[in-house]
Structure formats: structure tokens, C-alpha cells
Design a protein around this motif. Structure first.
Motif, mmCIF file in Angstrom:
data_model
loop_
_atom_site.group_PDB
_atom_site.id
_atom_site.type_symbol
_atom_site.label_atom_id
_atom_site.label_comp_id
_atom_site.label_asym_id
_atom_site.label_seq_id
_atom_site.Cartn_x
_atom_site.Cartn_y
_atom_site.Cartn_z
ATOM 1 N N GLU A 1 -6.284 4.078 0.108
ATOM 2 C CA GLU A 1 -7.588 4.144 0.418
ATOM 3 C C GLU A 1 -8.139 3.385 -0.049
ATOM 4 O O GLU A 1 -9.701 3.425 0.623
ATOM 5 N N ARG A 2 -7.583 1.711 -0.865
ATOM 6 C CA ARG A 2 -8.619 0.781 -1.358
ATOM 7 C C ARG A 2 -8.489 -0.575 0.196
ATOM 8 O O ARG A 2 -8.359 -0.987 -0.264
ATOM 9 N N PHE A 3 -7.483 -0.531 1.198
ATOM 10 C CA PHE A 3 -7.023 -0.899 1.732
ATOM 11 C C PHE A 3 -8.466 -1.967 2.483
ATOM 12 O O PHE A 3 -8.348 -2.815 3.007
ATOM 13 N N ASN A 4 -9.427 -1.122 2.994
ATOM 14 C CA ASN A 4 -10.247 -1.835 3.552
ATOM 15 C C ASN A 4 -11.196 -3.044 2.742
ATOM 16 O O ASN A 4 -11.844 -3.941 3.030
ATOM 17 N N GLU A 5 -11.103 -2.450 1.396
ATOM 18 C CA GLU A 5 -12.078 -3.502 0.862
ATOM 19 C C GLU A 5 -11.205 -4.600 0.060
ATOM 20 O O GLU A 5 -11.283 -5.397 0.100
ATOM 21 N N LYS A 6 -9.390 -4.045 0.393
ATOM 22 C CA LYS A 6 -8.323 -5.247 -0.182
ATOM 23 C C LYS A 6 -8.561 -6.697 2.076
ATOM 24 O O LYS A 6 -7.619 -7.574 1.465
ATOM 25 N N GLY B 1 0.449 3.900 -5.220
ATOM 26 C CA GLY B 1 0.598 3.184 -6.269
ATOM 27 C C GLY B 1 1.586 2.335 -7.319
ATOM 28 O O GLY B 1 2.101 1.501 -7.840
ATOM 29 N N CYS C 1 -1.585 -1.493 -4.521
ATOM 30 C CA CYS C 1 -2.218 -0.447 -4.642
ATOM 31 C C CYS C 1 -2.732 0.730 -3.454
ATOM 32 O O CYS C 1 -1.924 0.875 -2.804
ATOM 33 N N GLU D 1 -8.861 -10.137 1.363
ATOM 34 C CA GLU D 1 -7.976 -10.779 -0.035
ATOM 35 C C GLU D 1 -7.029 -10.957 0.294
ATOM 36 O O GLU D 1 -6.333 -11.676 -0.250
ATOM 37 N N LEU E 1 0.693 -1.527 -0.205
ATOM 38 C CA LEU E 1 0.015 -0.270 -0.245
ATOM 39 C C LEU E 1 0.891 1.158 -0.761
ATOM 40 O O LEU E 1 1.482 1.600 0.846
#
Length: 102
Positions: free
Chosen positions: A41-46, A12, A38, A49, A8
Motif C-alpha cells: 500500500e505504501r508503493f506510491n509514497e516510496k 511487510g 514495506c 525514493e 513489497l
């Protein structure tokens, strides 16, 4: 079993090169990994995974906040060593991530 590592950073961009170096090191050592990069900001959605999250040095101040969230899911957040990042030492960063997962 495949380990899943997510880098992160602010945008990116610089971490994309680190991913390439890490994948090359993993291939040479025959280590089964999935590595992506990435924006932070995309930490929570990832979160669900990946097994571990590595922060680029420029966003290391976010470690405490993200670690709290990650810990609830049994995940870890580590900061990439500034020297390893600056020299794009993919093998060393990969080793650090794998050791943290043990």
C-alpha cells in the motif's frame, strides 16, 4: 553509487527477514545498497525514493499495475522468485535485483 531496493509484500513481515539476508549478502560482496521492506500500500509514497521494487510472491498479481506507474518514473517492478523467497536466498534475490537494474 548506492542502489536502492524496496521489497513489497502484503504486510511487510516475511520480507523483513529477506531484507536482512540481502543486506548480509551485500555486505559480504561489498555492494553499496539500501534495502527496505514495506506493505504494498505504501508503493506510491516510496516511488521516488527507490530504484527498483521487488514484489513478494503473494502480491505478484499487482506487478502489471505497479509496473505502469513505475515505468513513468523510469523505475522497475520485479517479482521475487518463489523458490528464492521460500528458501530466503538473499544473495540470489539481491543478484536478481542488481541484474534488473543494469
Amino acid at each position: 553509487m548506492e542502489k536502492k531496493i524496496l521489497l513489497l509484500c502484503a504486510a511487510g513481515m516475511s520480507t523483513s527477514l529477506m531484507v536482512t539476508k540481502m543486506l548480509k549478502a551485500a555486505e559480504e560482496k561489498k555492494i553499496d545498497v539500501k534495502i527496505e521492506a514495506c506493505p504494498i500500500e505504501r508503493f506510491n509514497e516510496k516511488l521516488n525514493e527507490f530504484d527498483i521494487f521487488l514484489l513478494g510472491p503473494q502480491v505478484r498479481f499487482k506487478q502489471a499495475d505497479l509496473s505502469k506507474v513505475a515505468a513513468e518514473c523510469g523505475k522497475k517492478v520485479e517479482v521475487i522468485n518463489m523458490l528464492d523467497y521460500g528458501t530466503m536466498n538473499g544473495a540470489k534475490v539481491l543478484e536478481t535485483a542488481l541484474n534488473a537494474l543494469k
